[in-house]
Design an enzyme around this catalytic site. Structure first.
Site, PDB file in Angstrom:
ATOM      1  CG  ASN A  75       3.399   8.846   9.432  1.00 17.70           C
ATOM      2  OD1 ASN A  75       2.766   8.452   8.455  1.00 17.70           O
ATOM      3  ND2 ASN A  75       3.529   8.134  10.533  1.00 17.70           N
TER       4      ASN A  75
ATOM      5  CG  ASN B  44      42.385  18.235 -19.169  1.00 18.86           C
ATOM      6  OD1 ASN B  44      42.429  19.367 -18.690  1.00 18.86           O
ATOM      7  ND2 ASN B  44      41.485  17.350 -18.822  1.00 18.86           N
TER       8      ASN B  44
ATOM      9  CE  LYS C 163      38.907  14.150 -17.002  1.00 22.18           C
ATOM     10  NZ  LYS C 163      38.491  14.970 -18.160  1.00 22.18           N
TER      11      LYS C 163
ATOM     12  CE  LYS D 205       4.151   8.247   4.030  1.00 22.88           C
ATOM     13  NZ  LYS D 205       3.331   8.252   5.257  1.00 22.88           N
TER      14      LYS D 205
ATOM     15  NE  ARG E 239       1.322  13.230   9.923  1.00 17.22           N
ATOM     16  CZ  ARG E 239       1.357  12.155  10.698  1.00 17.22           C
ATOM     17  NH1 ARG E 239       1.912  12.201  11.883  1.00 17.22           N
ATOM     18  NH2 ARG E 239       0.820  11.018  10.267  1.00 17.22           N
TER      19      ARG E 239
ATOM     20  CG  LEU F  46      -1.822  -1.210   1.405  1.00 21.25           C
ATOM     21  CD1 LEU F  46      -2.779  -0.995   2.567  1.00 21.25           C
ATOM     22  CD2 LEU F  46      -2.594  -1.508   0.120  1.00 21.25           C
ATOM     23  CB  ALA F  47       2.785   2.788  -2.026  1.00 22.35           C
TER      24      ALA F  47
ATOM     25  NE  ARG G 285      36.561  15.419 -11.729  1.00 22.85           N
ATOM     26  CZ  ARG G 285      36.773  16.242 -12.751  1.00 22.85           C
ATOM     27  NH1 ARG G 285      37.847  17.030 -12.761  1.00 22.85           N
ATOM     28  NH2 ARG G 285      35.928  16.289 -13.744  1.00 22.85           N
TER      29      ARG G 285
ATOM     30  CE1 TYR H 218      -0.697  -0.983   5.854  1.00 22.24           C
ATOM     31  CE2 TYR H 218       0.113   0.468   7.567  1.00 22.24           C
ATOM     32  CZ  TYR H 218      -0.898  -0.310   7.042  1.00 22.24           C
ATOM     33  OH  TYR H 218      -2.100  -0.403   7.701  1.00 22.24           O
TER      34      TYR H 218
HETATM   35  C1  UD1 Z   1      -3.318   2.014   9.673  1.00 26.27           C
HETATM   36  C2  UD1 Z   1      -4.199   0.978  10.341  1.00 26.27           C
HETATM   37  C3  UD1 Z   1      -3.921   0.981  11.858  1.00 26.27           C
HETATM   38  C4  UD1 Z   1      -2.459   0.715  12.112  1.00 26.27           C
HETATM   39  C5  UD1 Z   1      -1.608   1.719  11.365  1.00 26.27           C
HETATM   40  C6  UD1 Z   1      -0.153   1.350  11.472  1.00 26.27           C
HETATM   41  C7  UD1 Z   1      -6.269   0.849   9.055  1.00 26.27           C
HETATM   42  C8  UD1 Z   1      -7.667   1.288   8.965  1.00 26.27           C
HETATM   43  N1  UD1 Z   1      -5.577   1.301  10.089  1.00 26.27           N
HETATM   44  O1  UD1 Z   1      -3.711   3.281  10.152  1.00 26.27           O
HETATM   45  O2  UD1 Z   1      -4.708  -0.006  12.493  1.00 26.27           O
HETATM   46  O3  UD1 Z   1      -2.185   0.782  13.492  1.00 26.27           O
HETATM   47  O4  UD1 Z   1      -1.935   1.743   9.969  1.00 26.27           O
HETATM   48  O5  UD1 Z   1       0.629   2.341  10.896  1.00 26.27           O
HETATM   49  O6  UD1 Z   1      -5.812   0.093   8.235  1.00 26.27           O
HETATM   50  N2  UD1 Z   1      -3.023   3.815   2.072  1.00 26.27           N
HETATM   51  C9  UD1 Z   1      -3.379   3.678   0.755  1.00 26.27           C
HETATM   52  N3  UD1 Z   1      -4.622   4.079   0.375  1.00 26.27           N
HETATM   53  C10 UD1 Z   1      -5.516   4.608   1.241  1.00 26.27           C
HETATM   54  C11 UD1 Z   1      -5.135   4.745   2.594  1.00 26.27           C
HETATM   55  C12 UD1 Z   1      -3.894   4.335   2.981  1.00 26.27           C
HETATM   56  O7  UD1 Z   1      -2.604   3.202  -0.065  1.00 26.27           O
HETATM   57  O8  UD1 Z   1      -6.624   4.930   0.817  1.00 26.27           O
HETATM   58  C13 UD1 Z   1      -1.689   3.386   2.486  1.00 26.27           C
HETATM   59  C14 UD1 Z   1      -0.829   4.526   2.992  1.00 26.27           C
HETATM   60  O9  UD1 Z   1      -0.074   5.083   1.934  1.00 26.27           O
HETATM   61  C15 UD1 Z   1       0.045   3.838   4.023  1.00 26.27           C
HETATM   62  C16 UD1 Z   1      -0.816   2.703   4.539  1.00 26.27           C
HETATM   63  O10 UD1 Z   1      -1.818   2.491   3.561  1.00 26.27           O
HETATM   64  O11 UD1 Z   1       1.197   3.263   3.436  1.00 26.27           O
HETATM   65  C17 UD1 Z   1      -1.451   3.033   5.888  1.00 26.27           C
HETATM   66  O12 UD1 Z   1      -2.252   4.162   5.759  1.00 26.27           O
HETATM   67  P1  UD1 Z   1      -2.356   5.233   6.907  1.00 26.27           P
HETATM   68  O13 UD1 Z   1      -3.236   6.314   6.464  1.00 26.27           O
HETATM   69  O14 UD1 Z   1      -1.039   5.580   7.411  1.00 26.27           O
HETATM   70  O15 UD1 Z   1      -3.143   4.364   8.004  1.00 26.27           O
HETATM   71  P2  UD1 Z   1      -3.296   4.693   9.516  1.00 26.27           P
HETATM   72  O16 UD1 Z   1      -4.444   5.586   9.701  1.00 26.27           O
HETATM   73  O17 UD1 Z   1      -2.003   5.094  10.095  1.00 26.27           O
HETATM   74 MG    MG Z   2      -0.046   5.668   9.272  1.00 23.72          MG
END
Ligand code: UD1
Ligand code: MG
Length: 456
Positions: free
Chosen positions: A225, A385, A350, A22, A15, A8-9, A332, A100
């Site tokens: 974050n 050179n 170099k 990020k 922040r 998930l990215a 270099r 993540y």
């Molecule tokens: C999430 C978890 C929480 C956990 C925490 C750990 C859920 C609902 N909550 O919360 O239980 O303790 O991570 O850090 O899962 N992302 C997407 N698409 C989205 C939303 C998020 O790709 O629509 C990705 C973000 O880029 C990130 C990851 O999912 O890499 C987590 O998202 P984030 O918003 O940080 O979740 P938290 O609210 O921190």
């Molecule tokens: Mg988070």
């Protein structure tokens, strides 16, 4: 058994206060997402799918070499929604692993033991006991200690907020049940998001056991974050590398003041590294090498018994065994030094090769030059050179001696065992075995009076 890893990215990373998404911010010169990918890549029989959203184009361009499928989540409606985007690409029999993209230091062993907890009726969940669980989803267990659900911080009751076991977000489960649960996710919660964490309660309702495991250290599951967390994980990562080098027999005068942004193609024994050394890219370091303080070495090969004194910058260079470099030397790209070469202070090399036993000890620029063996280049020698448009080569044959403060205007060849008188500007080839010099004749004027100031 086939694994589908979903990274998930898509999140924004507000922040970070950055134009760069990020997950493209770096630890040890490697984007966060690449760290996660590299770990996942070690799993056998694994297909990697990356969910991107914010800055998707930048991310897929910057990391186009990854062997992964990119899935775009155009609106970030929650972690559950993110995984839903991949649902139709998940086979029933897959083990689905959720990672993540902003949690870069997760260890392969932790992931492997998580996956080993997956079976027909279990979901594997990575949890972590935290001193300060604020911000994390909390793991809610029943009286028998079994996990029954995850509650997000924002939805938690006061009592639930006291739970110190946090959800890392990392889990693994079989594809078939996961897809069913995903299709039933709702968003009636405080944040109005589709929470992936809601699948835990559904799994429990379907008689699944939630098997939890923990990482070896909390740092493994920390996400980035903001830039403070980024710097923390950079230091954690650098310390891990420093410790593993020490375990391999390298002396680090201070593991807290050592950075490696890249890797080592080979490593000898009894290497001694002083403080503030930075290794970048792919380096090879031989045995009995000493590296002085404040030195940077990038994509280079360092032979056995080489001594690099303090404050050197070395890039794309090869240093032959027994050579001594610095202090304050700059090698270099395409500097190739044979054995027992001495390069001293304020010397820049170099695109030049220097054969065995030659010395360039002080204040010189040697560019586009072939230096033979046992050559001595005096202080302040410059190979000219470049004419402003073209580069030319200088050839200095074996045993030549270049007097101090000489300019060798390329293209030019200094013959074998030739001597160049100090202060010469050499524009023509200099024959072997002869003294060549080019300077105005010295004269002395007798009876000359130095001007004197008039008394006021
Ligand atoms: C999430 C978890 C929480 C956990 C925490 C750990 C859920 C609902 N909550 O919360 O239980 O303790 O991570 O850090 O899962 N992302 C997407 N698409 C989205 C939303 C998020 O790709 O629509 C990705 C973000 O880029 C990130 C990851 O999912 O890499 C987590 O998202 P984030 O918003 O940080 O979740 P938290 O609210 O921190
Ligand atoms: Mg988070």
């Amino acid at each position: 058994m086939k694994i589908t890893t979903i990274i998930l990215a898509a999140g924004k990373g507000t922040r970070m206060r950055s134009e760069l998404p990020k997950i493209l911010h770096e630890i040890a010169s490697r984007p966060l997402l690449r760290h996660v990918y590299d770990t996942a890549k070690h799993l056998e029989n694994n297909t990697i799918k990356i969910v991107v959203g914010h800055g998707a184009e930048l991310v897929t361009t910057a990391l186009k070499d990854l062997d992964a499928d990119w899935i775009e989540q155009t609106q970030q409606l929650g972690t559950g929604h993110a995984v839903q985007q991949v649902s139709d690409q998940i086979a029933d029999s897959d083990i689905v692993l959720i990672l993540y993209g902003d949690v870069p230091l997760l260890k392969l062993e932790t992931v492997q033991s998580l996956i080993s907890n997956v079976n027909d009726s279990s979901l594997a969940l990575l949890t972590v006991n935290l001193k300060h669980p604020a911000g994390y989803g909390r793991i809610v267990r029943n009286a028998a200690g079994q996990v029954i659900k995850i509650v997000e911080e924002k939805d938690a009751t006061a009592a639930e907020k006291l739970i110190s076991e946090g959800n890392t977000g990392i889990m693994a489960v079989q594809g078939k049940p996961l897809k069913q649960w995903l299709s039933r996710l709702g968003n009636s919660n405080v944040q109005g998001e589709y929470y992936l964490t809601d699948v835990i309660e559904m799994a429990v309702a379907d008689q699944f056991t939630i098997i939890t495991s923990q990482p070896q250290t909390e740092d493994e599951v920390l996400g980035v974050n903001n830039r403070i967390q980024l710097s923390h994980l950079e230091r954690v990562y650098q310390q891990q590398q420093a410790y593993s080098l020490m375990e391999l027999g390298v002396t680090l005068k201070d593991p807290l003041r050592f950075d490696q942004r890249g890797s080592l193609a080979s490593l000898g024994q009894d290497i001694e590294v002083d403080i503030n050394v930075i290794l970048e890219g792919i380096n090879s370091i031989g045995s009995n090498v000493k590296i002085g303080a404040n030195t940077q070495i990038k994509n280079s090969v360092i032979g056995d018994h080489v001594e690099i004194l303090a404050n050197c910058i070395i890039e794309d260079a090869i240093i032959g065994q027994g050579s001594r470099i610095g202090p304050y030397a700059r090698l270099r790209p395409e500097s190739v030094l044979a054995e027992n070469v001495h390069i001293g202070n304020f010397v820049e090399i170099k695109k030049s090769s220097v054969a065995a036993g030659s010395k360039i000890n002080h204040l010189s620029y040697i560019g586009d030059t072939t230096v033979g063996s046992k050559v001595n280049i005096g202080a302040g020698t410059i190979t000219c050179n470049y004419d402003g448009a073209n580069k030319f080569r200088t050839i200095i044959e074996d045993g030549a001696f270049i007097g101090s403060n000489s300019q060798l205007v390329a293209p030019v060849t200094i013959g074998k065992n030739a001597t160049i008188g100090a202060g010469s500007t050499i524009t023509k080839d200099s024959p072997e075995d002869q003294l060549t010099l080019c300077r105005a004749k010295q004269t002395s004027i007798s009876g000359w009076q130095r001007p004197v100031k008039l008394e006021k």
